[in-house]
Design an enzyme around this catalytic site. Structure first.
Site, PDB file in Angstrom:
ATOM      1  N   LYS A  75      46.243  41.063  30.067  1.00 13.80           N
ATOM      2  CA  LYS A  75      44.951  41.718  30.330  1.00 13.80           C
ATOM      3  C   LYS A  75      44.445  42.346  29.023  1.00 13.80           C
ATOM      4  O   LYS A  75      44.726  41.830  27.950  1.00 13.80           O
ATOM      5  CB  LYS A  75      45.063  42.748  31.452  1.00 13.80           C
ATOM      6  CG  LYS A  75      45.743  42.181  32.692  1.00 13.80           C
ATOM      7  CD  LYS A  75      45.545  43.044  33.899  1.00 13.80           C
ATOM      8  CE  LYS A  75      46.415  42.530  35.028  1.00 13.80           C
ATOM      9  NZ  LYS A  75      46.001  43.003  36.329  1.00 13.80           N
ATOM     10  N   GLU A 102      47.341  34.806  44.053  1.00 11.41           N
ATOM     11  CA  GLU A 102      47.386  36.235  43.748  1.00 11.41           C
ATOM     12  C   GLU A 102      46.595  37.003  44.800  1.00 11.41           C
ATOM     13  O   GLU A 102      45.361  37.110  44.690  1.00 11.41           O
ATOM     14  CB  GLU A 102      46.778  36.496  42.370  1.00 11.41           C
ATOM     15  CG  GLU A 102      47.526  35.829  41.233  1.00 11.41           C
ATOM     16  CD  GLU A 102      47.403  36.633  39.951  1.00 11.41           C
ATOM     17  OE1 GLU A 102      48.424  37.004  39.391  1.00 11.41           O
ATOM     18  OE2 GLU A 102      46.259  36.922  39.529  1.00 11.41           O
ATOM     19  N   GLU A 111      40.078  39.653  38.683  1.00  7.24           N
ATOM     20  CA  GLU A 111      39.273  40.643  37.946  1.00  7.24           C
ATOM     21  C   GLU A 111      38.007  39.980  37.382  1.00  7.24           C
ATOM     22  O   GLU A 111      36.951  40.615  37.302  1.00  7.24           O
ATOM     23  CB  GLU A 111      40.127  41.290  36.843  1.00  7.24           C
ATOM     24  CG  GLU A 111      41.153  42.239  37.456  1.00  7.24           C
ATOM     25  CD  GLU A 111      42.417  42.434  36.657  1.00  7.24           C
ATOM     26  OE1 GLU A 111      42.444  42.123  35.453  1.00  7.24           O
ATOM     27  OE2 GLU A 111      43.413  42.892  37.259  1.00  7.24           O
ATOM     28  N   GLY A 144      48.338  44.768  40.487  1.00  3.42           N
ATOM     29  CA  GLY A 144      48.295  46.063  39.810  1.00  3.42           C
ATOM     30  C   GLY A 144      48.397  47.252  40.746  1.00  3.42           C
ATOM     31  O   GLY A 144      48.127  48.380  40.352  1.00  3.42           O
ATOM     32  N   SER A 163      52.068  42.324  41.401  1.00  3.88           N
ATOM     33  CA  SER A 163      53.120  43.349  41.304  1.00  3.88           C
ATOM     34  C   SER A 163      54.533  42.765  41.297  1.00  3.88           C
ATOM     35  O   SER A 163      55.458  43.353  41.869  1.00  3.88           O
ATOM     36  CB  SER A 163      52.960  44.406  42.400  1.00  3.88           C
ATOM     37  OG  SER A 163      51.719  45.069  42.257  1.00  3.88           O
ATOM     38  N   HIS A 219      40.702  34.538  37.468  1.00  6.37           N
ATOM     39  CA  HIS A 219      41.485  35.733  37.818  1.00  6.37           C
ATOM     40  C   HIS A 219      40.612  36.635  38.704  1.00  6.37           C
ATOM     41  O   HIS A 219      39.393  36.713  38.512  1.00  6.37           O
ATOM     42  CB  HIS A 219      41.923  36.475  36.550  1.00  6.37           C
ATOM     43  CG  HIS A 219      42.926  37.549  36.839  1.00  6.37           C
ATOM     44  ND1 HIS A 219      42.556  38.790  37.293  1.00  6.37           N
ATOM     45  CD2 HIS A 219      44.277  37.551  36.778  1.00  6.37           C
ATOM     46  CE1 HIS A 219      43.647  39.516  37.484  1.00  6.37           C
ATOM     47  NE2 HIS A 219      44.706  38.788  37.188  1.00  6.37           N
ATOM     48  N   ASN A 264      50.230  37.849  31.906  1.00  8.41           N
ATOM     49  CA  ASN A 264      48.812  38.129  31.689  1.00  8.41           C
ATOM     50  C   ASN A 264      48.726  39.537  31.113  1.00  8.41           C
ATOM     51  O   ASN A 264      48.881  40.520  31.835  1.00  8.41           O
ATOM     52  CB  ASN A 264      48.058  38.046  33.027  1.00  8.41           C
ATOM     53  CG  ASN A 264      46.619  38.505  32.892  1.00  8.41           C
ATOM     54  OD1 ASN A 264      46.092  38.630  31.783  1.00  8.41           O
ATOM     55  ND2 ASN A 264      45.968  38.763  34.022  1.00  8.41           N
TER      56      ASN A 264
HETATM   57  C1  PEP Z   1      47.833  39.786  37.192  1.00 13.47           C
HETATM   58  O1  PEP Z   1      47.357  40.378  36.236  1.00 13.47           O
HETATM   59  O2  PEP Z   1      47.489  38.635  37.437  1.00 13.47           O
HETATM   60  C2  PEP Z   1      48.816  40.483  38.017  1.00 13.47           C
HETATM   61  C3  PEP Z   1      49.403  39.838  38.987  1.00 13.47           C
HETATM   62  O3  PEP Z   1      49.054  41.798  37.705  1.00 13.47           O
HETATM   63  P1  PEP Z   1      50.297  42.705  38.206  1.00 13.47           P
HETATM   64  O4  PEP Z   1      51.538  41.874  38.003  1.00 13.47           O
HETATM   65  O5  PEP Z   1      50.252  43.913  37.350  1.00 13.47           O
HETATM   66  O6  PEP Z   1      50.063  42.975  39.656  1.00 13.47           O
END
Ligand code: PEP
Length: 250
Positions: A13, A166, A96, A172, A211, A94, A11
């Site tokens: 982003k 997630e 976000e 992040g 992460s 997601h 992803n």
């Molecule tokens: C994500 O963007 O879905 C995500 C898991 O980000 P990160 O791996 O940076 O935590």
């Protein structure tokens, strides 16, 4: 024996540029031959992903879509538009989108339905906040997010779809769920679907996201109910993303 082939999705982003993407994709393409991987890029770069990745092992997709097919929805992008650019996958719900753009469980479910109706594979993100985890309602939150889709589209809609667990507190932040914490929620998700359709639950790909990096991918991917990853930050670094895909392919 696991019947499911693990899938790693990046992803990106709101990162990248034509020049940066060209470098990243040029590095990923030869390194991921024969590996099950997807990159979900910002809308303006779908054409670039299509041009560069066509014929490679790497699929591409988007990070969001409209729940509508067409019409007066300024700024929105429909599933059929994503298909025009060869997308196979689209992330829906997601955290976000849920937290920053107010996407409700119902709206996420409507987007999931719109994606599937067009022939795209939705990657449905579910997961709890830190407060929710600390209050002991992780399973209730994840169940509520899944139930919204089951209510609108039925459990059958999970055939061929992907769920990404997630935990919001791990996205992040550099804080990864431990393999045991992630496995417990993955098993809960699979069990919830299994209560309605055991065969389908056995086939369901459930990715972990939060992460994930090269250093922790192998132990996460070794868990029995973790079928790949949804990768944010590390998907922008070719060596990291390749190492994560390789850990999943083992
Ligand atoms: C994500 O963007 O879905 C995500 C898991 O980000 P990160 O791996 O940076 O935590």
């Amino acid at each position: 024996m696991r019947m499911r082939k693990k899938l790693v999705a990046g992803n990106w982003k709101m990162h990248g540029s034509l020049a940066e993407n060209a470098v990243l994709l040029a590095a990923l393409k030869p390194a991921l031959v024969g590996v099950n991987a997807v990159v979900c890029v910002p809308f303006p770069y779908l054409a670039q992903a299509q041009t560069i990745l066509n014929g490679s092992s790497i699929a591409w997709g988007a990070q969001n879509l409209s729940e509508h097919n067409k019409g007066a929805f300024t700024g929105e992008v429909s599933a059929s538009m994503l298909l025009d650019f060869g997308c196979s996958y689209v992330i829906v719900g997601h955290s976000e989108r849920r937290s920053l753009y107010g996407e409700s469980d119902g709206l996420v479910a409507a987007k999931y339905v719109a994606a599937q109706a067009a022939g795209l594979t939705p990657i449905l993100c579910v997961g709890e906040s830190l407060d929710e985890r600390e209050s002991g309602v992780t399973e209730a939150v994840v169940a509520r997010q899944l139930d919204a889709v089951i209510k609108l589209a039925g459990v059958d809609s999970f055939a061929g779809a992907i769920v990404a667990y997630e935990p919001v507190w791990a996205i992040g932040t550099g804080k990864t769920a431990s393999p045991e914490q992630a496995q417990a929620v993955h098993a809960f998700i699979r069990g919830k679907i299994a209560a309605l359709d055991p065969d389908l639950a056995g086939q369901l790909i459930i990715q972990y996201g939060g992460s994930v990096k090269a250093a922790n991918a192998a132990e996460l991917m070794a868990q029995p109910d973790i079928d790949g990853g949804l990768i944010g930050g590390a998907s922008l670094v070719a060596d990291e993303f390749v190492a994560i895909c390789q850990a999943a392919a083992k």
